[in-house]
Design a protein around this motif. Structure first.
Motif, PDB file in Angstrom:
ATOM      1  N   ALA A  82       0.837  -1.197   0.000  1.00  0.00           N
ATOM      2  CA  ALA A  82       0.000   0.000   0.000  1.00  0.00           C
ATOM      3  C   ALA A  82       0.871   1.247   0.000  1.00  0.00           C
ATOM      4  O   ALA A  82       2.069   1.204   0.310  1.00  0.00           O
ATOM      5  CB  ALA A  82      -0.921  -0.007   1.212  1.00  0.00           C
ATOM      6  N   LEU A  83       0.269   2.367  -0.348  1.00  0.00           N
ATOM      7  CA  LEU A  83       0.967   3.652  -0.327  1.00  0.00           C
ATOM      8  C   LEU A  83       0.904   4.255   1.067  1.00  0.00           C
ATOM      9  O   LEU A  83      -0.100   4.109   1.778  1.00  0.00           O
ATOM     10  CB  LEU A  83       0.329   4.622  -1.322  1.00  0.00           C
ATOM     11  CG  LEU A  83       0.791   4.577  -2.786  1.00  0.00           C
ATOM     12  CD1 LEU A  83       0.522   3.218  -3.413  1.00  0.00           C
ATOM     13  CD2 LEU A  83       0.097   5.675  -3.590  1.00  0.00           C
ATOM     14  N   SER A  85      -2.070  -0.993  -6.342  1.00  0.00           N
ATOM     15  CA  SER A  85      -1.687  -0.608  -4.976  1.00  0.00           C
ATOM     16  C   SER A  85      -2.654   0.419  -4.390  1.00  0.00           C
ATOM     17  O   SER A  85      -2.761   0.541  -3.161  1.00  0.00           O
ATOM     18  CB  SER A  85      -0.256  -0.046  -4.961  1.00  0.00           C
ATOM     19  OG  SER A  85      -0.180   1.139  -5.739  1.00  0.00           O
ATOM     20  N   LEU A  86      -3.377   1.163  -5.232  1.00  0.00           N
ATOM     21  CA  LEU A  86      -4.352   2.123  -4.716  1.00  0.00           C
ATOM     22  C   LEU A  86      -5.513   1.390  -4.055  1.00  0.00           C
ATOM     23  O   LEU A  86      -6.051   1.841  -3.040  1.00  0.00           O
ATOM     24  CB  LEU A  86      -4.864   3.012  -5.845  1.00  0.00           C
ATOM     25  CG  LEU A  86      -3.811   3.834  -6.597  1.00  0.00           C
ATOM     26  CD1 LEU A  86      -4.472   4.761  -7.598  1.00  0.00           C
ATOM     27  CD2 LEU A  86      -2.938   4.620  -5.639  1.00  0.00           C
ATOM     28  N   ARG A  87      -5.877   0.258  -4.606  1.00  0.00           N
ATOM     29  CA  ARG A  87      -6.924  -0.584  -4.003  1.00  0.00           C
ATOM     30  C   ARG A  87      -6.437  -1.157  -2.668  1.00  0.00           C
ATOM     31  O   ARG A  87      -7.179  -1.196  -1.685  1.00  0.00           O
ATOM     32  CB  ARG A  87      -7.262  -1.689  -4.993  1.00  0.00           C
ATOM     33  CG  ARG A  87      -8.452  -2.549  -4.652  1.00  0.00           C
ATOM     34  CD  ARG A  87      -8.776  -3.407  -5.876  1.00  0.00           C
ATOM     35  NE  ARG A  87      -9.543  -4.595  -5.543  1.00  0.00           N
ATOM     36  CZ  ARG A  87     -10.854  -4.639  -5.452  1.00  0.00           C
ATOM     37  NH1 ARG A  87     -11.560  -3.529  -5.654  1.00  0.00           N
ATOM     38  NH2 ARG A  87     -11.481  -5.761  -5.173  1.00  0.00           N
ATOM     39  N   GLU A 137       3.110   9.295   0.343  1.00  0.00           N
ATOM     40  CA  GLU A 137       3.079   8.938  -1.070  1.00  0.00           C
ATOM     41  C   GLU A 137       1.734   9.303  -1.702  1.00  0.00           C
ATOM     42  O   GLU A 137       1.687   9.739  -2.862  1.00  0.00           O
ATOM     43  CB  GLU A 137       3.350   7.436  -1.227  1.00  0.00           C
ATOM     44  CG  GLU A 137       4.805   7.060  -0.977  1.00  0.00           C
ATOM     45  CD  GLU A 137       5.028   5.557  -1.005  1.00  0.00           C
ATOM     46  OE1 GLU A 137       6.149   5.125  -1.339  1.00  0.00           O
ATOM     47  OE2 GLU A 137       4.072   4.806  -0.671  1.00  0.00           O
ATOM     48  N   VAL A 138       0.653   9.136  -0.948  1.00  0.00           N
ATOM     49  CA  VAL A 138      -0.667   9.526  -1.454  1.00  0.00           C
ATOM     50  C   VAL A 138      -0.698  11.028  -1.729  1.00  0.00           C
ATOM     51  O   VAL A 138      -1.201  11.475  -2.776  1.00  0.00           O
ATOM     52  CB  VAL A 138      -1.768   9.128  -0.455  1.00  0.00           C
ATOM     53  CG1 VAL A 138      -3.104   9.762  -0.851  1.00  0.00           C
ATOM     54  CG2 VAL A 138      -1.909   7.614  -0.378  1.00  0.00           C
ATOM     55  N   ALA A 186      -9.980   4.971  -7.761  1.00  0.00           N
ATOM     56  CA  ALA A 186      -9.237   3.801  -7.305  1.00  0.00           C
ATOM     57  C   ALA A 186      -8.878   3.899  -5.833  1.00  0.00           C
ATOM     58  O   ALA A 186      -8.917   2.906  -5.096  1.00  0.00           O
ATOM     59  CB  ALA A 186      -7.971   3.641  -8.147  1.00  0.00           C
ATOM     60  N   LEU A 187      -8.562   5.106  -5.379  1.00  0.00           N
ATOM     61  CA  LEU A 187      -8.080   5.296  -4.017  1.00  0.00           C
ATOM     62  C   LEU A 187      -9.222   5.371  -3.005  1.00  0.00           C
ATOM     63  O   LEU A 187      -9.094   4.867  -1.879  1.00  0.00           O
ATOM     64  CB  LEU A 187      -7.250   6.586  -3.960  1.00  0.00           C
ATOM     65  CG  LEU A 187      -6.409   6.853  -2.724  1.00  0.00           C
ATOM     66  CD1 LEU A 187      -5.373   5.755  -2.517  1.00  0.00           C
ATOM     67  CD2 LEU A 187      -5.718   8.200  -2.857  1.00  0.00           C
ATOM     68  N   ASP A 188     -10.326   5.985  -3.361  1.00  0.00           N
ATOM     69  CA  ASP A 188     -11.430   6.191  -2.409  1.00  0.00           C
ATOM     70  C   ASP A 188     -12.486   5.082  -2.468  1.00  0.00           C
ATOM     71  O   ASP A 188     -13.140   4.807  -1.467  1.00  0.00           O
ATOM     72  CB  ASP A 188     -12.112   7.537  -2.684  1.00  0.00           C
ATOM     73  CG  ASP A 188     -11.147   8.701  -2.542  1.00  0.00           C
ATOM     74  OD1 ASP A 188     -10.111   8.535  -1.876  1.00  0.00           O
ATOM     75  OD2 ASP A 188     -11.428   9.772  -3.109  1.00  0.00           O
TER      76      ASP A 188
END
Length: 416
Positions: free
Chosen positions: A232-233, A362-364, A237-238, A262-264
């Motif tokens: 994960a980030l 990796s966003l998931r 990094e996010v 993808a992130l939210d």
């Protein structure tokens, strides 16, 4: 005709007096319909002009054109081309423009369509595809990948002949797997090959064939369950990724909208590519996922930041189109939805530019890790990520540092 009039006189003569002259007008209509930029249209016409000149020297007509002829022009003529400097010599420009030529000639029935798959192998693949879709509920991408691998095996053994699984020997299967691993030697490809073959032979078993010997020679590569940690980030990094999206030179609002989805929401790249404007209920603050990997319809809440990013993209950057797709092509040909590869490449390019060595998946993972560390249960993580099996989400249990600290044993010899 303005672009043609602006061409070099010699190149214009090659185009208008050569074997492709009858199709120039239709070609211009095709380019205008796709809303190609003027520079792209000029390049395409120059490419056709050069190819027409070569055809004239070789005494070729339009009905003789096919992929082999185009490759002969690019591979044999272009490296030693001594035509007038007005001739276009850019390989990419020539290849793309001659691809349009082939499509146009087939559309007008000047040349024959590419032969589709036929024969017993194609019929067998069609039946197996229906089985995977109706009996197993596999996604389109999974079915396509497996059909390619199974098709290679059947073509090697039964090309042009009836499919008789009893004639397929374990040595044939071993040899095919060895050939595939020589072609692409990776654990992921080995897993794909074994899964495709095992799934096909089990299908043949339901048809009454004896497949135990064939299944027995398929061994999966070692991949220990739950052996790795999700990559994960970090929060830093996010923030870096979000800042980079806002500074991107090409379509920053579209890129940010994709990243936020993808992130939210933890959407897969295929789900992002297939979103339509009608999937969003802005008043209720929800999005309905209708074209998912699990072939279900899921309604998810739409976070405020995600909704804001989407609204800004649609209001300020989305090209004018009648398509219902949320994300559409910015470059010609226009009025077409983007593909899955375009989403993954855009996100991964943004990650690399932000100095983050991660994949778009990796966003998931990042969303799941945030949920676990904020106190959500594994069941809640599975619901958000829409996993069919709870076991798929168990890997995130290893990231719940608070609970792990409660069950950790003291180190031998330590004071605690």
């Amino acid at each position: 005709m303005d672009l043609i009039r602006s061409m070099h006189p010699l190149a214009r003569a090659w185009l208008l007096d050569g074997p492709l002259s009858s199709y120039v007008e239709a070609f211009q209509v095709l380019l205008e319909r796709g809303r190609y930029a003027e520079g792209s249209m000029e390049t395409a016409l120059r490419a056709w002009s050069h190819f027409a000149h070569w055809m004239t020297k070789c005494q070729l007509s339009a009905d003789q054109i096919d992929e082999a002829l185009v490759e002969e022009f690019l591979d044999s003529h272009l490296p030693r081309c001594n035509c007038h400097p007005a001739a276009l010599r850019t390989l990419n420009g020539l290849r793309a423009s001659l691809g349009h030529l082939l499509s146009l000639l087939r559309e007008q029935h000047v040349i024959v369509e590419l032969p589709g798959p036929g024969g017993p192998v194609a019929d067998e693949l069609c039946r197996y595809n229906l089985h995977m879709r109706d009996a197993r509920g596999l996604a389109v991408g999974t079915r396509e990948d497996r059909l390619v691998l199974v098709g290679r095996l059947l073509q090697c053994k039964f090309a042009g002949n009836a499919i008789v699984i009893g004639e397929l020997q374990p040595e044939d299967v071993r040899g095919f797997i060895a050939t595939e691993l020589t072609r692409v030697n990776s654990v992921s490809h080995a897993s794909a090959v074994t899964a495709a073959l095992r799934g096909y032979f089990r299908y043949r078993g339901t048809c009454g064939d004896a497949v135990h010997a064939l299944l027995g020679v398929i061994s999966s590569p070692v991949r220990w369950s739950q052996a790795s940690l999700p990559r994960a980030l970090t929060n830093e990094e996010v923030q870096r990724l979000e800042a980079h999206c806002g500074q991107a030179k090409r379509a920053p609002l579209r890129l940010l909208a994709m990243v936020r989805l993808a992130l939210d929401l933890g959407l897969r790249v295929g789900e992002i590519a297939r979103l339509e404007i009608g999937d969003f209920d802005w008043r209720a603050g929800t999005v309905t996922l209708k074209r998912t990997k699990s072939l279900r319809q899921d309604v998810m809440p739409l976070p405020a930041l995600t909704g804001q990013a989407l609204a800004e993209y649609m209001r300020l950057e989305r090209p004018a189109t009648t398509l219902p797709s949320l994300f559409v092509r910015r470059l010609a040909p226009h009025d077409k939805p983007i593909g899955v590869d375009a989403v993954s490449q855009a996100i991964e390019r943004a990650l690399r530019s932000a100095g983050i060595s991660r994949s778009c998946h990796s966003l998931r993972h990042t969303l799941a890790c945030r949920l676990v560390n904020s106190g959500s249960s594994i069941k809640e993580v599975a619901d958000v990520l829409r996993h069919r099996s709870l076991d798929t989400s168990l890997i995130y249990a290893k990231l719940d540092m608070q609970l792990l600290a409660e069950v950790a044993l003291p180190w031998p010899g330590s004071a605690s």
